[in-house]
Design a protein around this motif. Structure first.
Motif, PDB file in Angstrom:
ATOM      1  N   VAL A 187     -14.639  14.641  14.402  1.00  0.00           N
ATOM      2  CA  VAL A 187     -14.490  14.615  12.943  1.00  0.00           C
ATOM      3  C   VAL A 187     -13.013  14.768  12.592  1.00  0.00           C
ATOM      4  N   LYS A 188     -12.516  13.853  11.756  1.00  0.00           N
ATOM      5  CA  LYS A 188     -11.112  13.856  11.361  1.00  0.00           C
ATOM      6  C   LYS A 188     -10.976  13.726   9.856  1.00  0.00           C
ATOM      7  N   ILE A 189      -9.861  14.190   9.327  1.00  0.00           N
ATOM      8  CA  ILE A 189      -9.466  13.895   7.944  1.00  0.00           C
ATOM      9  C   ILE A 189      -8.313  12.906   8.019  1.00  0.00           C
ATOM     10  N   LEU A 190      -8.522  11.734   7.394  1.00  0.00           N
ATOM     11  CA  LEU A 190      -7.549  10.659   7.501  1.00  0.00           C
ATOM     12  C   LEU A 190      -7.285  10.026   6.140  1.00  0.00           C
ATOM     13  N   PRO A 191      -6.077   9.499   5.940  1.00  0.00           N
ATOM     14  CA  PRO A 191      -5.845   8.700   4.737  1.00  0.00           C
ATOM     15  C   PRO A 191      -6.542   7.355   4.866  1.00  0.00           C
ATOM     16  N   ALA A 192      -7.013   6.822   3.765  1.00  0.00           N
ATOM     17  CA  ALA A 192      -7.675   5.519   3.761  1.00  0.00           C
ATOM     18  C   ALA A 192      -7.280   4.778   2.493  1.00  0.00           C
ATOM     19  N   ARG A 193      -6.890   3.536   2.668  1.00  0.00           N
ATOM     20  CA  ARG A 193      -6.487   2.738   1.511  1.00  0.00           C
ATOM     21  C   ARG A 193      -7.566   1.712   1.187  1.00  0.00           C
ATOM     22  N   ILE A 194      -7.831   1.525  -0.101  1.00  0.00           N
ATOM     23  CA  ILE A 194      -8.821   0.527  -0.503  1.00  0.00           C
ATOM     24  C   ILE A 194      -8.277  -0.867  -0.211  1.00  0.00           C
ATOM     25  N   ASN A 195      -8.993  -1.593   0.631  1.00  0.00           N
ATOM     26  CA  ASN A 195      -8.581  -2.942   0.999  1.00  0.00           C
ATOM     27  C   ASN A 195      -9.125  -3.975   0.015  1.00  0.00           C
ATOM     28  N   GLN A 232     -19.334  -2.933  -3.264  1.00  0.00           N
ATOM     29  CA  GLN A 232     -18.929  -2.900  -1.864  1.00  0.00           C
ATOM     30  C   GLN A 232     -17.455  -2.540  -1.791  1.00  0.00           C
ATOM     31  N   VAL A 233     -17.151  -1.513  -1.029  1.00  0.00           N
ATOM     32  CA  VAL A 233     -15.779  -1.049  -0.865  1.00  0.00           C
ATOM     33  C   VAL A 233     -15.384  -1.201   0.595  1.00  0.00           C
ATOM     34  N   LYS A 234     -14.220  -1.813   0.834  1.00  0.00           N
ATOM     35  CA  LYS A 234     -13.679  -1.914   2.185  1.00  0.00           C
ATOM     36  C   LYS A 234     -12.409  -1.070   2.263  1.00  0.00           C
ATOM     37  N   LEU A 235     -12.379  -0.187   3.254  1.00  0.00           N
ATOM     38  CA  LEU A 235     -11.254   0.721   3.441  1.00  0.00           C
ATOM     39  C   LEU A 235     -10.533   0.392   4.735  1.00  0.00           C
ATOM     40  N   ARG A 236      -9.225   0.549   4.729  1.00  0.00           N
ATOM     41  CA  ARG A 236      -8.477   0.425   5.983  1.00  0.00           C
ATOM     42  C   ARG A 236      -7.805   1.752   6.306  1.00  0.00           C
ATOM     43  N   LEU A 237      -7.795   2.076   7.575  1.00  0.00           N
ATOM     44  CA  LEU A 237      -7.228   3.318   8.066  1.00  0.00           C
ATOM     45  C   LEU A 237      -5.893   3.047   8.749  1.00  0.00           C
ATOM     46  N   PRO A 238      -5.099   4.074   8.971  1.00  0.00           N
ATOM     47  CA  PRO A 238      -3.849   3.884   9.712  1.00  0.00           C
ATOM     48  C   PRO A 238      -4.123   3.267  11.086  1.00  0.00           C
ATOM     49  N   PRO A 239      -3.258   2.371  11.562  1.00  0.00           N
ATOM     50  CA  PRO A 239      -3.500   1.678  12.834  1.00  0.00           C
ATOM     51  C   PRO A 239      -3.733   2.607  14.020  1.00  0.00           C
ATOM     52  N   SER A 293     -16.316  -0.889  15.898  1.00  0.00           N
ATOM     53  CA  SER A 293     -15.245  -1.750  16.400  1.00  0.00           C
ATOM     54  C   SER A 293     -14.513  -2.495  15.295  1.00  0.00           C
ATOM     55  N   ASN A 294     -15.054  -2.475  14.066  1.00  0.00           N
ATOM     56  CA  ASN A 294     -14.382  -3.137  12.950  1.00  0.00           C
ATOM     57  C   ASN A 294     -13.090  -2.425  12.573  1.00  0.00           C
ATOM     58  N   LYS A 295     -12.146  -3.176  12.062  1.00  0.00           N
ATOM     59  CA  LYS A 295     -10.905  -2.573  11.592  1.00  0.00           C
ATOM     60  C   LYS A 295     -11.073  -1.954  10.211  1.00  0.00           C
ATOM     61  N   GLU A 296     -12.089  -2.400   9.488  1.00  0.00           N
ATOM     62  CA  GLU A 296     -12.355  -1.866   8.147  1.00  0.00           C
ATOM     63  C   GLU A 296     -13.605  -0.996   8.158  1.00  0.00           C
ATOM     64  N   ILE A 297     -13.643  -0.024   7.255  1.00  0.00           N
ATOM     65  CA  ILE A 297     -14.852   0.744   6.979  1.00  0.00           C
ATOM     66  C   ILE A 297     -15.462   0.176   5.713  1.00  0.00           C
ATOM     67  N   ILE A 298     -16.726  -0.229   5.787  1.00  0.00           N
ATOM     68  CA  ILE A 298     -17.402  -0.821   4.637  1.00  0.00           C
ATOM     69  C   ILE A 298     -18.418   0.172   4.089  1.00  0.00           C
ATOM     70  N   SER A 351      -7.572  -1.850  -6.024  1.00  0.00           N
ATOM     71  CA  SER A 351      -7.240  -2.181  -4.647  1.00  0.00           C
ATOM     72  C   SER A 351      -5.901  -1.551  -4.307  1.00  0.00           C
ATOM     73  N   SER A 352      -5.804  -1.047  -3.107  1.00  0.00           N
ATOM     74  CA  SER A 352      -4.635  -0.357  -2.546  1.00  0.00           C
ATOM     75  C   SER A 352      -4.555   1.111  -2.947  1.00  0.00           C
ATOM     76  N   ASP A 353      -5.518   1.623  -3.739  1.00  0.00           N
ATOM     77  CA  ASP A 353      -5.568   3.078  -3.996  1.00  0.00           C
ATOM     78  C   ASP A 353      -5.660   3.818  -2.669  1.00  0.00           C
ATOM     79  N   LEU A 354      -4.999   4.970  -2.626  1.00  0.00           N
ATOM     80  CA  LEU A 354      -5.019   5.783  -1.413  1.00  0.00           C
ATOM     81  C   LEU A 354      -5.972   6.955  -1.606  1.00  0.00           C
ATOM     82  N   LEU A 355      -6.917   7.092  -0.680  1.00  0.00           N
ATOM     83  CA  LEU A 355      -7.894   8.169  -0.692  1.00  0.00           C
ATOM     84  C   LEU A 355      -7.805   8.920   0.633  1.00  0.00           C
ATOM     85  N   ARG A 356      -8.662   9.908   0.816  1.00  0.00           N
ATOM     86  CA  ARG A 356      -8.822  10.554   2.110  1.00  0.00           C
ATOM     87  C   ARG A 356     -10.294  10.490   2.509  1.00  0.00           C
TER      88      ARG A 356
END
Length: 328
Positions: free
Chosen positions: A98-106, A117-124, A155-160, A181-186
């Protein structure tokens, strides 16, 4: 508070932690018992006390009166002596952190009037690993926190996510009226123990509303698994009040799924099944004794489905669930 020994029928032994529930004691010691909401409402962490004494520290809302003598919720109780319980350590959870990570709305897409439907991207370099079926907490504006099941695969790069509009909901208002889009969440996760336990079994998957999200994740996980060879039936029963909320339908490359959409409101234009998900499933299925059932959605559906399927011959241990507990 004294420290007591918590033992399981598997032979695992851990100490209780001060002011912590039996579930928290297990998690802190690296054991993973079934759980979801952690507030006594979903019933996922129900187990049996075989020896010793426990004390209730929060109301066990999901317990039926008939369960009170021998069964309890590990998230709601502490050990009052050395105890023996019938809880299983889930080996598949080991290594899931379990982690706390920043996530940006893609991207954001309104799939129906009430489903986003929301797609989030995490730091690489986040290395976010989860089991298909698990959920995350979104930490939004003003630190408002809500839980959402993941609809994508690990395995996806995005969280849906599939977000249901909740009247008066604080984070719901953000998703449908304020987000960009591009809002930053955690995010915090992954969480929960709703995941596929045995790929060799005949599967019955029940969902209501956006409870289809973890079902999609589980099915996509099977479809993308090069080592999975389907030999048993997979049946999906998905219920919504109205037909416009069927925002997904099966479209797989290798797995074969029997899909049954169901609405609960009268609609003269609807040509499919009407009624409650569990009732339709039991009417259509020939035999449930050798199946595994996974149910996600409204707690009322899950509670009714479990009773109905067990009466029809399903072993209680073969019913897995994740109840959506609504927050505002």
């Amino acid at each position: 508070m004294s420290t007591f020994s918590i033992r399981t029928t598997e032979g695992k032994k851990i100490p209780s932690i001060e002011n912590g529930s039996i579930l928290e004691s297990a998690l802190s010691a690296g054991l993973f018992f079934d759980y979801s909401c952690k507030n006594g409402r979903c019933g996922s962490c129900k187990t049996t006390l075989l020896k010793g004494e426990i004390i209730e520290i929060q109301k066990q809302l999901a317990l039926d009166g008939k369960d009170a003598n021998d069964q309890f919720l590990t998230c709601c109780c502490v050990a009052a002596s050395d105890i023996l319980i019938d809880a299983i350590d889930l080996s598949a959870m080991h290594g899931v952190v379990v982690k706390i990570l920043p996530a940006r709305i893609n991207s954001l897409e309104l799939l129906s009037e009430d489903i986003m439907q929301v797609k989030l991207r995490l730091p690489p370099a986040s290395n976010f690993v989860f089991l298909e079926g698990q959920f995350i907490d979104i930490i939004g504006p003003n630190s408002v926190r809500r839980s959402y099941s993941i609809a994508s695969i690990s395995s996806n790069k995005e969280i849906i996510l599939l977000i249901k509009r909740v009247k008066g909901g604080e984070l719901s208002n953000y998703w449908f009226n304020e987000e960009k889009s591009s809002d930053l969440l955690r995010i915090e996760g992954p969480k929960g123990t709703f995941f596929l336990r045995d790929k060799s079994k005949s599967l019955v998957l029940l969902a209501t509303g956006t409870g289809i999200a973890p079902i999609i994740s589980i099915l996509d996980g099977l479809d993308s698994d090069a080592e999975f060879n389907q030999t048993e039936n997979i049946s999906v029963f998905w219920g919504n009040r109205v037909q416009r909320d069927f925002v997904w339908k099966p479209n797989f490359k290798k797995i074969d799924v029997n899909f049954h959409p169901i609405i609960s409101r009268e609609d003269d234009t609807w040509k499919g099944e009407n009624g409650y998900v569990q009732d339709v499933a039991l009417r259509i299925l020939d035999n449930v004794k050798n199946t595994h059932v996974y149910a996600c959605g409204a707690s009322e559906m899950i509670n009714s489905a479990k009773v109905s399927f067990v009466r029809a011959g399903l072993s209680e241990k073969d019913f897995y669930s994740d109840a959506f507990v609504q927050s505002y």
